[in-house]
Design a protein around this motif. Structure first.
Motif, mmCIF file in Angstrom:
data_model
loop_
_atom_site.group_PDB
_atom_site.id
_atom_site.type_symbol
_atom_site.label_atom_id
_atom_site.label_comp_id
_atom_site.label_asym_id
_atom_site.label_seq_id
_atom_site.Cartn_x
_atom_site.Cartn_y
_atom_site.Cartn_z
ATOM 1 N N LEU A 80 9.350 -11.787 5.267
ATOM 2 C CA LEU A 80 9.402 -10.792 6.362
ATOM 3 C C LEU A 80 8.833 -9.543 6.158
ATOM 4 C CD1 LEU A 80 13.054 -12.082 7.823
ATOM 5 C CD2 LEU A 80 10.750 -12.842 8.482
ATOM 6 N N ILE A 81 9.300 -8.990 5.024
ATOM 7 C CA ILE A 81 8.751 -7.600 4.898
ATOM 8 C C ILE A 81 7.319 -7.468 4.645
ATOM 9 C CG2 ILE A 81 8.852 -5.552 2.972
ATOM 10 C CD1 ILE A 81 11.859 -6.581 2.485
ATOM 11 N N LEU A 82 6.539 -8.359 3.898
ATOM 12 C CA LEU A 82 5.199 -8.356 3.657
ATOM 13 C C LEU A 82 4.492 -8.523 5.112
ATOM 14 C CD1 LEU A 82 4.887 -10.319 0.412
ATOM 15 C CD2 LEU A 82 4.297 -7.843 0.897
ATOM 16 N N HIS A 83 5.195 -9.416 6.003
ATOM 17 C CA HIS A 83 4.580 -9.448 7.333
ATOM 18 C C HIS A 83 4.631 -8.119 8.126
ATOM 19 C CE1 HIS A 83 2.897 -11.850 10.760
ATOM 20 N NE2 HIS A 83 3.753 -10.893 11.343
ATOM 21 N N ALA A 84 5.698 -7.583 7.973
ATOM 22 C CA ALA A 84 5.806 -6.088 8.728
ATOM 23 C C ALA A 84 4.907 -5.114 8.219
ATOM 24 C CB ALA A 84 7.286 -5.739 8.550
ATOM 25 N N VAL A 85 4.882 -5.027 6.869
ATOM 26 C CA VAL A 85 3.917 -4.179 6.360
ATOM 27 C C VAL A 85 2.416 -4.328 6.451
ATOM 28 C CG1 VAL A 85 3.020 -3.475 3.931
ATOM 29 C CG2 VAL A 85 5.295 -3.711 4.126
ATOM 30 N N GLN A 86 2.190 -5.814 6.827
ATOM 31 C CA GLN A 86 0.690 -5.995 7.032
ATOM 32 C C GLN A 86 0.524 -5.393 8.435
ATOM 33 O OE1 GLN A 86 -1.016 -9.660 6.187
ATOM 34 N NE2 GLN A 86 -1.737 -9.855 8.232
ATOM 35 N N PHE A 87 1.348 -5.641 9.432
ATOM 36 C CA PHE A 87 1.583 -5.163 10.688
ATOM 37 C C PHE A 87 1.267 -3.692 10.912
ATOM 38 C CE2 PHE A 87 3.220 -3.815 14.729
ATOM 39 C CZ PHE A 87 2.564 -4.751 15.513
ATOM 40 N N ALA A 88 2.186 -3.064 9.898
ATOM 41 C CA ALA A 88 2.095 -1.653 9.980
ATOM 42 C C ALA A 88 0.812 -1.206 9.678
ATOM 43 C CB ALA A 88 3.096 -0.951 9.125
ATOM 44 N N GLY A 89 -0.061 -1.549 8.603
ATOM 45 C CA GLY A 89 -1.154 -1.147 8.398
ATOM 46 C C GLY A 89 -1.236 0.253 7.861
ATOM 47 N N LYS A 90 -2.432 0.657 7.559
ATOM 48 C CA LYS A 90 -2.362 2.124 6.681
ATOM 49 C C LYS A 90 -1.639 3.329 7.395
ATOM 50 C CE LYS A 90 -5.881 5.356 4.806
ATOM 51 N NZ LYS A 90 -7.284 5.509 4.819
ATOM 52 N N ALA A 91 -0.779 3.645 6.624
ATOM 53 C CA ALA A 91 0.248 5.069 7.011
ATOM 54 C C ALA A 91 1.155 4.462 8.145
ATOM 55 C CB ALA A 91 -0.743 6.074 7.812
ATOM 56 N N GLY A 92 1.269 3.097 8.292
ATOM 57 C CA GLY A 92 2.487 2.873 9.323
ATOM 58 C C GLY A 92 3.732 2.863 8.477
ATOM 59 N N GLU A 93 4.630 2.076 9.461
ATOM 60 C CA GLU A 93 5.969 2.138 8.905
ATOM 61 C C GLU A 93 6.912 0.994 9.046
ATOM 62 O OE1 GLU A 93 10.030 3.975 10.941
ATOM 63 O OE2 GLU A 93 8.714 5.621 10.285
ATOM 64 N N ALA A 94 7.520 0.412 7.913
ATOM 65 C CA ALA A 94 8.285 -0.889 8.046
ATOM 66 C C ALA A 94 9.614 -0.498 7.959
ATOM 67 C CB ALA A 94 7.791 -1.829 7.320
ATOM 68 N N LYS A 95 10.709 -1.268 8.420
ATOM 69 C CA LYS A 95 12.055 -0.908 8.411
ATOM 70 C C LYS A 95 12.824 -2.385 8.104
ATOM 71 C CE LYS A 95 15.884 1.986 10.148
ATOM 72 N NZ LYS A 95 16.389 2.751 11.140
ATOM 73 N N ASN A 106 0.983 -1.418 -0.047
ATOM 74 C CA ASN A 106 -0.049 0.102 -0.136
ATOM 75 C C ASN A 106 0.802 1.303 0.032
ATOM 76 O OD1 ASN A 106 -1.509 2.103 0.869
ATOM 77 N ND2 ASN A 106 -3.160 0.733 1.391
ATOM 78 N N PRO A 107 0.715 2.140 -0.883
ATOM 79 C CA PRO A 107 1.435 3.541 -0.967
ATOM 80 C C PRO A 107 1.571 4.207 0.263
ATOM 81 C CG PRO A 107 -0.008 3.190 -2.843
ATOM 82 C CD PRO A 107 -0.540 2.235 -1.710
ATOM 83 N N SER A 108 0.595 4.120 1.178
ATOM 84 C CA SER A 108 0.396 4.957 2.498
ATOM 85 C C SER A 108 1.737 4.165 3.601
ATOM 86 C CB SER A 108 -0.960 5.046 3.016
ATOM 87 O OG SER A 108 -1.139 3.493 3.492
ATOM 88 N N VAL A 109 2.130 3.002 3.266
ATOM 89 C CA VAL A 109 3.010 2.391 4.141
ATOM 90 C C VAL A 109 4.631 2.873 3.763
ATOM 91 C CG1 VAL A 109 3.956 0.353 4.978
ATOM 92 C CG2 VAL A 109 1.494 0.603 4.559
ATOM 93 N N SER A 110 5.284 3.549 4.612
ATOM 94 C CA SER A 110 6.488 3.645 4.347
ATOM 95 C C SER A 110 7.562 2.471 4.677
ATOM 96 C CB SER A 110 7.034 5.082 5.128
ATOM 97 O OG SER A 110 8.362 5.211 5.268
ATOM 98 N N VAL A 111 8.526 2.278 3.668
ATOM 99 C CA VAL A 111 9.308 1.037 3.751
ATOM 100 C C VAL A 111 10.903 1.705 3.821
ATOM 101 C CG1 VAL A 111 10.248 -1.180 3.105
ATOM 102 C CG2 VAL A 111 7.590 -0.710 2.992
ATOM 103 N N LYS A 112 11.524 1.765 4.746
ATOM 104 C CA LYS A 112 12.969 2.158 4.772
ATOM 105 C C LYS A 112 14.000 1.043 4.999
ATOM 106 C CE LYS A 112 11.698 6.499 7.422
ATOM 107 N NZ LYS A 112 11.826 7.204 8.685
ATOM 108 N N VAL A 113 15.119 1.030 4.377
ATOM 109 C CA VAL A 113 16.132 0.125 4.295
ATOM 110 C C VAL A 113 17.416 0.774 4.448
ATOM 111 C CG1 VAL A 113 17.396 -1.100 2.444
ATOM 112 C CG2 VAL A 113 14.948 -0.810 2.339
ATOM 113 N N ASP A 114 18.172 0.105 5.417
ATOM 114 C CA ASP A 114 19.491 0.577 6.040
ATOM 115 C C ASP A 114 20.402 -0.812 5.902
ATOM 116 O OD1 ASP A 114 21.735 1.633 7.226
ATOM 117 O OD2 ASP A 114 20.724 1.847 9.110
#
Length: 475
Positions: free
Chosen positions: A362-377, A333-341
């Motif tokens: 792992l990333i898709l599970h994190a994105v699902q947990f973050a939900g709308k306007a959430g953040e994954a890293k 979802n475009p509202s979810v922010s995904v950062k990489v380091d």
């Protein structure tokens, strides 16, 4: 103009019937005359126009005893609490005593002063009204808050009950979870809840007074504050509460956590995006397996797995992670922010397909947990000799309300899409499908996926993968 007092009276035995009724009527009484006892049972005590008291002569027109009639009144629930005045045509003390012994509130001897009787009956009526109000309040506070609220604890919707002064009296378990109310409702918590909802309750009462809305219910969508901090979007339905006699005694507010539904909607949207991506990947696989498209491919997944298993156990971290994110860009979802380091470029001793799938899960599970306007890293830490390369995938959700315990919908939102087995309890922890697939991949390389939630709304995954020290073309 002097207010008229409504009095019910049993018709007295002749000749007193001709003098008693006019006496009352001349001194501020409106009379309803009964010829037999059953007529008194028709009194609706909740009706403001019903008789407020009953007068019982010593002997009734049908020949029955006023003493026994008074006793029957006091033992009949429908009218047993109405004030009763006994009327004796004899000053004999045993008669007066008998009336009092069977429950008369006042005994007068004819002739008497009707105005004094009216004053006393009005005072008794006011005391009765106050008693009924106290009894009603007691029933509401004890019966409603204990037995009925126990039943309401079964509902996943949050429920709050307020009295007519907008003070919180009860909250079911779902509301306590949503608003972070403790197991014991303190006065401080009750005051805070009142401040949060008072404006909505007042607005509802105004709407009802103006005749706005259907079925005495008002609907609001607003941000609701939690006692522990933060707020969540909620649908609030407010309804007026009335007793069987129509008396208004409070308000009920039902809460639906819209942020929870938005998160579920985001999961479903991601599933639709993933379906499109899977079909695109499947079409590319067909091109790989049969460039001519002239034959039916049997067991395509097995054939793909066989091809991918021939890959060398050496995967470049940076380039493969970047490619993965390019693919997932059409899914997330475009509202979810995904950062990489990536702290240190390098290679892992996994085949590129396995590394691609492991990180993808792992990333898709994190994105699902973050939900709308959430953040994954995603963080790739430097290689620790003897331990491997730690890869951290974390998520922070904008949903601050905790899931409702032992609830199917909450489990779905958290990613547990499997039906509950009959041999397992609903509250027994189970691993989500995506994480289970990631764990299967990790076990091929003698490692494991670690999962923890250090605080509400925050999830962290960690897997340590072996580093690749040798690669073709490198020394």
């Amino acid at each position: 103009m002097e207010e008229v007092f409504h009095l019910a009276i049993f018709r007295p035995f002749a000749p007193h019937d001709e003098s008693l009724e006019p006496l009352f009527q001349r001194h501020g009484f409106r009379l309803t005359v009964y010829d037999h006892f059953d007529q008194a049972l028709e009194i609706e005590t909740s009706d403001p126009h019903a008789p407020k008291a009953i007068a019982v002569p010593l002997r009734l027109a049908d020949g029955s005893s006023g003493i026994s009639t008074c006793l029957k009144l006091r033992s009949t629930p429908e009218v047993g609490d109405l004030p009763v005045v006994g009327i004796s045509f004899s000053p004999e003390r045993p008669v007066i005593q008998a009336f009092y012994e069977v429950g008369a509130d006042r005994v007068v001897v004819f002739p008497f002063e009707p105005e004094l009787v009216r004053f006393e009956l009005e005072a008794l009526s006011l005391r009765l009204k106050s008693y009924r109000e106290q009894l009603r309040t007691s029933r509401e506070q004890s019966g409603l808050s204990k037995s009925v609220m126990t039943a309401f604890n079964l509902f996943r919707e949050g429920l709050l009950l307020f009295n007519t002064n907008y003070e919180l009296s009860s909250a079911n378990s779902s509301a306590r979870t949503m608003l972070s109310i403790g197991s014991e409702l303190s006065e401080r918590d009750a005051n805070q809840i009142e401040k949060i909802f008072r404006q909505l309750l007042v607005e509802h009462v105004k709407r009802q007074a103006a005749g706005i809305g259907e079925h005495a219910e008002s609907h609001f969508e607003t941000h609701v504050a939690r006692l522990s901090g933060g707020s969540f979007r909620s649908s609030v339905r407010v309804r007026s509460l009335h007793a069987l006699d129509g008396h208004f005694f409070g308000l009920a507010a039902a809460l639906t956590d819209l942020s929870e539904l938005e998160q579920l909607a985001a999961v479903l949207d991601q599933a639709q995006r993933t379906r499109s991506f899977a079909l695109l990947a499947g079409a590319a696989s067909v091109r790989l397996l049969d460039p001519s498209h002239q034959q039916m491919i049997v067991s395509p997944i097995n054939k793909l797995s066989e091809i991918l298993s021939q890959e060398e156990r050496s995967a470049p971290i940076e380039s493969l992670l970047a490619t993965l994110l390019e693919f997932l860009d059409v899914v997330i979802n475009p509202s979810v922010s995904v950062k990489v380091d990536v702290r240190e470029p390098g290679r892992v001793a996994l085949t590129p397909p396995d590394f691609f799938q492991l990180l993808g899960h792992l990333i898709l599970h994190a994105v699902q947990f973050a939900g709308k306007a959430g953040e994954a890293k995603v963080e790739v830490l430097p290689n620790a000799p003897g331990e491997g390369i730690p890869i951290m995938v974390s998520a922070k959700s904008t949903k601050i309300t905790p899931p409702i315990p032992s609830d199917y919908l909450s489990r779905l939102i958290e990613g547990d899409l499997a039906p509950n087995p009959h041999n397992k309890r609903l509250d027994e922890p189970r691993i989500a499908t995506g994480l289970r697939a990631a764990q299967t991949l990790a076990e091929k390389y003698r490692t494991t996926v670690e999962y923890r939630m250090p605080e509400p709304g925050v999830m962290k995954l960690r897997v340590k993968v072996p580093a690749c020290y040798r690669h073709k073309g490198r020394t």
